[in-house]
Design an enzyme around this catalytic site. Structure first.
Site, PDB file in Angstrom:
ATOM      1  N   CYS A 272      31.352  52.400  48.922  1.00 42.63           N
ATOM      2  CA  CYS A 272      31.584  53.578  49.771  1.00 42.63           C
ATOM      3  C   CYS A 272      32.075  54.805  49.005  1.00 42.63           C
ATOM      4  CB  CYS A 272      32.558  53.213  50.875  1.00 42.63           C
ATOM      5  SG  CYS A 272      31.960  51.818  51.823  1.00 42.63           S
TER       6      CYS A 272
HETATM    7  C1  UGA Z   1      36.643  52.486  52.047  1.00 38.95           C
HETATM    8  C2  UGA Z   1      37.598  53.151  53.061  1.00 38.95           C
HETATM    9  O1  UGA Z   1      38.972  52.799  52.770  1.00 38.95           O
HETATM   10  C3  UGA Z   1      37.263  52.709  54.485  1.00 38.95           C
HETATM   11  O2  UGA Z   1      38.088  53.415  55.410  1.00 38.95           O
HETATM   12  C4  UGA Z   1      35.786  53.043  54.757  1.00 38.95           C
HETATM   13  O3  UGA Z   1      35.395  52.619  56.059  1.00 38.95           O
HETATM   14  C5  UGA Z   1      34.911  52.342  53.734  1.00 38.95           C
HETATM   15  O4  UGA Z   1      35.294  52.776  52.418  1.00 38.95           O
HETATM   16  C6  UGA Z   1      33.470  52.711  54.022  1.00 38.95           C
HETATM   17  O5  UGA Z   1      33.113  53.885  53.884  1.00 38.95           O
HETATM   18  O6  UGA Z   1      32.721  51.845  54.510  1.00 38.95           O
HETATM   19  P1  UGA Z   1      36.487  50.070  50.862  1.00 38.95           P
HETATM   20  O7  UGA Z   1      35.433  50.672  50.002  1.00 38.95           O
HETATM   21  O8  UGA Z   1      36.228  48.747  51.496  1.00 38.95           O
HETATM   22  O9  UGA Z   1      36.872  51.070  52.081  1.00 38.95           O
HETATM   23  O10 UGA Z   1      37.798  49.891  49.951  1.00 38.95           O
HETATM   24  P2  UGA Z   1      39.234  50.575  49.756  1.00 38.95           P
HETATM   25  O11 UGA Z   1      40.282  49.619  50.146  1.00 38.95           O
HETATM   26  O12 UGA Z   1      39.278  51.931  50.355  1.00 38.95           O
HETATM   27  O13 UGA Z   1      39.266  50.694  48.156  1.00 38.95           O
HETATM   28  C7  UGA Z   1      38.308  51.502  47.442  1.00 38.95           C
HETATM   29  C8  UGA Z   1      38.588  51.474  45.958  1.00 38.95           C
HETATM   30  O14 UGA Z   1      39.757  52.224  45.648  1.00 38.95           O
HETATM   31  C9  UGA Z   1      38.806  50.073  45.377  1.00 38.95           C
HETATM   32  O15 UGA Z   1      38.090  49.948  44.176  1.00 38.95           O
HETATM   33  C10 UGA Z   1      40.301  50.012  45.138  1.00 38.95           C
HETATM   34  O16 UGA Z   1      40.641  49.146  44.081  1.00 38.95           O
HETATM   35  C11 UGA Z   1      40.607  51.468  44.799  1.00 38.95           C
HETATM   36  N1  UGA Z   1      42.015  51.843  45.072  1.00 38.95           N
HETATM   37  C12 UGA Z   1      42.482  51.893  46.339  1.00 38.95           C
HETATM   38  C13 UGA Z   1      42.858  52.151  44.007  1.00 38.95           C
HETATM   39  O17 UGA Z   1      42.442  52.126  42.838  1.00 38.95           O
HETATM   40  N2  UGA Z   1      44.152  52.496  44.271  1.00 38.95           N
HETATM   41  C14 UGA Z   1      44.647  52.558  45.533  1.00 38.95           C
HETATM   42  O18 UGA Z   1      45.838  52.884  45.701  1.00 38.95           O
HETATM   43  C15 UGA Z   1      43.790  52.233  46.591  1.00 38.95           C
END
Ligand code: UGA
Length: 434
Positions: A272
């Protein structure tokens, strides 16, 4: 209500099961027979926490039978509304590829030609603002020979589900965004979501489809940029000898900043953030706007794996040596490796001539498609045995608990991309941003 969901990917399967749990009768349509058979047997076709329980409860034998899957579009005719959950991949220039959505809309439109009653079509996939109104609606009108707003309704309902916690996110949402271009479509979307809204008191945003589409991109862009900003700050902290996590804990106490998405490290992956930031940047450029902040967020994100590898290089020359990659999924709780930071990390190791040994509790099979020729270990201990360096890519709990396993390394150099493990004596330990 009788609902249909087109597409059985991470989003489609989850919302189909959750709609059934809200009390609706749901049919999930997909071209993949294997996925359809799995759902009808009450089994989850993807790894998603809570999904197996919901499928067992609502599909297959001894269930409520409120959820069924099929390959036959004609089954949509017995439903009141259809949610389109088809993939929106990216073109080489980062812009959105709507072709799968357009094919699905054409098939849906042709099916609706045989329906006499009103039907509402809701776009659930993430699409560039204007796509529903300017691209999907005309296809539906052409193929069904009907008029949007008169014969059928059009809505856009973005999802904010995180992989790994999607079921929980659906059933306990921060907000429900109902984008509609006509009143009847809005009323239908309310009928779908009111049981959830009543039970959770979630705030509802009613708007048009174009704005609903932008809300999704703004949400993901903001979060992606937030992680890149804390990574930029984390990189500065590292250079200045400051603990970035202590700083993040303190600034997170400011309500205007908030504590979430301040974990600095290897950056964002998944299907995403990378795709959506690329698509909205490409759309901005098509309108001759340079999206400087989002460009910078992407640049910071692209640099983090390079930085991780350079910290490893400071301690050990890995040419011809075993190097362990701990974690392959783009984040814990999923087997999804799309755009995982593990990919540039492994590529960097291969360029250095290292022998890569990887471990992940559930994502190894998916990574095999990208890297068939690296070694996949069955346990962290086996992966670390005789290794000259270990790189932590995904902070799975199992990986955060590693301790004695590091003793089996040839040279104990650990570079932690996620602040996953505690420092131990006798290990050369580098944190990426702290
Ligand atoms: C993301 C959004 O959070 C959802 O709200 C959205 O619905 C989704 O995309 C989508 O568009 O379908 P997702 O990709 O499942 O969800 O994962 P996240 O939990 O948001 O994490 C994304 C990335 O950011 C991961 O690689 C995670 O490791 C990284 N991240 C997240 C960090 O490096 N640091 C943080 O503090 C948080």
């Amino acid at each position: 209500m009788h609902l249909s969901v087109v597409g059985s990917g991470y989003v489609g399967t989850t919302i189909a099961a959750c709609f059934a749990d809200l009390g609706h009768d749901v049919v999930n349509v997909d071209i993949d027979e294997e996925i359809v058979d799995a759902i009808n047997a009450g089994e989850a076709p993807i790894h998603e926490d809570g999904l197996p329980e919901l499928l067992e409860k609502h599909a297959g034998s001894n269930s409520t039978n409120r959820l069924r899957a099929t390959t036959d579009y004609a089954e949509l005719l017995n439903t009141d509304a259809t949610f389109l959950c088809l993939p929106t991949p990216q073109n080489d220039d980062g812009s959105i590829d709507l072709s799968i959505m357009e094919t699905g809309a054409a098939q849906l439109g042709a099916t609706l030609a045989d329906k006499d009653d009103w039907h509402t079509v809701v776009v659930k996939s993430t699409v560039i603002p204007g796509s529903t109104e300017d691209k999907i609606t005309p296809i539906l009108e052409r193929e069904s020979n009907k008029i949007a707003g008169e014969d059928f309704g059009i809505g856009m309902n973005p999802e904010f589900l995180r992989e790994g916690t999607a079921v929980h996110d659906f059933l306990d949402p921060d907000k429900v965004v109902l984008g509609a271009d006509d009143d009847r479509a809005l009323a239908d979307m309310h009928e779908v979501f009111d049981p959830l809204i009543d039970q959770t008191d979630a705030p509802v945003v009613e708007t048009d489809t174009r704005t609903a589409e932008m809300i999704k991109y703004a949400n993901n862009s903001f979060l992606a940029a937030k992680v890149s900003l804390i990574n930029d700050i984390g990189n500065i902290c590292k250079e200045l000898g400051v603990d970035a996590y202590e700083v993040a804990d303190a600034i997170g106490l400011d309500d205007r900043i908030g504590a979430q998405f301040l974990r600095s490290g290897l950056g964002w992956g998944g299907s995403c953030f990378p795709k959506d930031t690329a698509a909205i940047r490409a759309a901005a450029r098509q309108h001759e706007y340079e999206p400087l902040m989002l460009d910078a967020a992407t640049e910071v994100n692209d640099e983090q794996p390079t930085r991780l590898l350079s910290f490893m290089d400071d301690h050990v020359d890995v040419r011809g040596k075993r190097v362990t990659v701990l974690g392959l999924a783009f984040k814990p709780g999923t087997d999804d490796v799309r755009n995982s930071r593990a990919i540039p990390v492994i590529e960097g190791l291969q360029q250095r001539g290292a022998k890569v040994v990887a471990y992940d509790p559930i994502a190894a099979e998916n990574m095999r498609e990208h890297f068939p020729n690296i070694q996949y270990a069955e346990s962290p201990a086996a992966a670390l045995d005789s290794a000259s360096a270990a790189l932590i890519v995904t902070d799975w709990e199992e990986i955060t608990l590693l301790d004695k396993e590091f003793d089996a390394m040839a040279t104990p150099v650990v570079v932690d991309g996620r602040r996953a493990i505690d420092r131990r004596d006798g290990i050369v330990y580098e944190g990426l941003t702290w």
